[in-house]
Design an enzyme around this catalytic site. Structure first.
Site, PDB file in Angstrom:
ATOM      1  N   CYS A   8      -2.200   0.572   2.383  1.00  0.00           N
ATOM      2  CA  CYS A   8      -1.606   1.820   1.910  1.00  0.00           C
ATOM      3  C   CYS A   8      -2.592   2.965   2.111  1.00  0.00           C
ATOM      4  CB  CYS A   8      -1.238   1.695   0.436  1.00  0.00           C
ATOM      5  SG  CYS A   8      -0.647   3.248  -0.292  1.00  0.00           S
ATOM      6  N   ASP A  24      -0.984  -4.372   2.552  1.00  0.00           N
ATOM      7  CA  ASP A  24       0.435  -4.635   2.783  1.00  0.00           C
ATOM      8  C   ASP A  24       0.525  -5.800   3.764  1.00  0.00           C
ATOM      9  OD1 ASP A  24       1.377  -2.422   1.233  1.00  0.00           O
ATOM     10  OD2 ASP A  24       0.879  -1.093   2.897  1.00  0.00           O
TER      11      ASP A  24
END
EC number: 1.7.1.13
Length: 276
Positions: A183, A190
């Site tokens: 992120c 992620d």
């Protein structure tokens, strides 16, 4: 609006009642300009958002639950920042709605307004949960390859394809579960799986896997990472047809699954993978 102004990484106050203003749009244009996209998009597609933590009250005050799926067109000018989406959906919890259709209509109106384009919305009620499927992405696994890797920032020079004029074009579907990005606001990882279908010169499998691994320390939203993968493969390998589909694990009750292609084909299957 830019990501630094979003609710990400900030103390959270949960709304007591439905509040459409919680949705925080982020323009796609900035990230696309960094990729060299300044005019017509070289792809089309959809971002598929699945929301697993949606609940509201019926007219008599009894809680209702559903899983929502949002289909956001790639040509929309904005994406919605994921934490703001979570907070927006959470604001339904103590609000009364007359029917499932009323909830769907409100979701479609609000998310379409935030994205700047018409967004399709599907709701699956609790009595239909058993119908939801789970499956893995189809294709030949690149992860079977036993290789060294030492590049952890996106490097398109890792990509290559056969360049002999006498080489017949191939059609392949390749998959990997080793996609990781981070992120850009919080730095949280992620995790995702990616499917690449193409027609054109044979792409070197080892180089493609190393390229996917190279996103490991990269910061970027899911949609931006998939668009970068698409463009890097197009530029380095020059396929005639290309489709890139990623399914990321959920965070905050949401998973995001971007799809980009340069040719007409059916919408990809929205079946959850095991990690989702």
């Amino acid at each position: 609006m830019n990501p630094e102004q979003s609710p990400l990484g900030k103390a959270t106050v949960y709304a007591a009642q439905y509040d459409a203003s919680l949705l925080f749009p982020i323009p796609r244009a900035g990230a696309r300009e960094q990729l060299g996209i300044t005019s017509a998009l070289p792809f089309f597609g959809t971002d598929i958002w699945n929301a697993y933590e949606l609940s509201w009250l019926n007219a008599r005050g009894k809680p209702q639950v559903a899983i929502a799926t949002f289909y956001v067109p790639a040509e929309s000018p904005n994406i919605v920042e994921s934490k703001s989406f979570k907070l927006y959906l959470g604001s339904f919890a103590q609000s009364k709605f007359d029917s499932v259709d009323a909830v769907r209509d409100v979701l479609k109106r609000d998310v379409s307004a935030a994205c700047g384009a018409s967004v399709s919305v599907q709701l699956v009620s609790a009595h239909d949960f058993r119908k939801l499927e789970m499956d893995e992405l189809d294709g030949l696994s690149l992860d079977r390859l036993d290789l060294d890797a030492d590049v952890y920032e996106p490097d398109p020079s890792l990509l290559s394809a056969a360049d002999g004029e006498d080489e017949a074009p191939v059609e392949e579907t390749l998959v990997s579960d080793l996609l990781r990005s981070n992120c850009p606001v919080t730095g949280q990882p992620d995790w995702g799986s990616v499917q690449i279908h193409y027609v054109g010169p044979q792409i070197d499998h080892a180089g493609l896997l190393r390229y996917i691994i190279s996103f490991r320390n990269h910061t970027g939203f899911h949609e931006q990472c998939v668009e970068r993968i698409f463009l890097d493969i197009m530029r380095a390998c020059k396929p005639v047809k290309l489709a890139v589909y990623a399914r990321y694990t959920r965070r905050g009750g949401l998973d995001i699954n971007p799809f980009r292609t340069n040719y007409n084909q059916p919408m990809p299957d929205n079946a959850r993978t095991a990690r989702q």
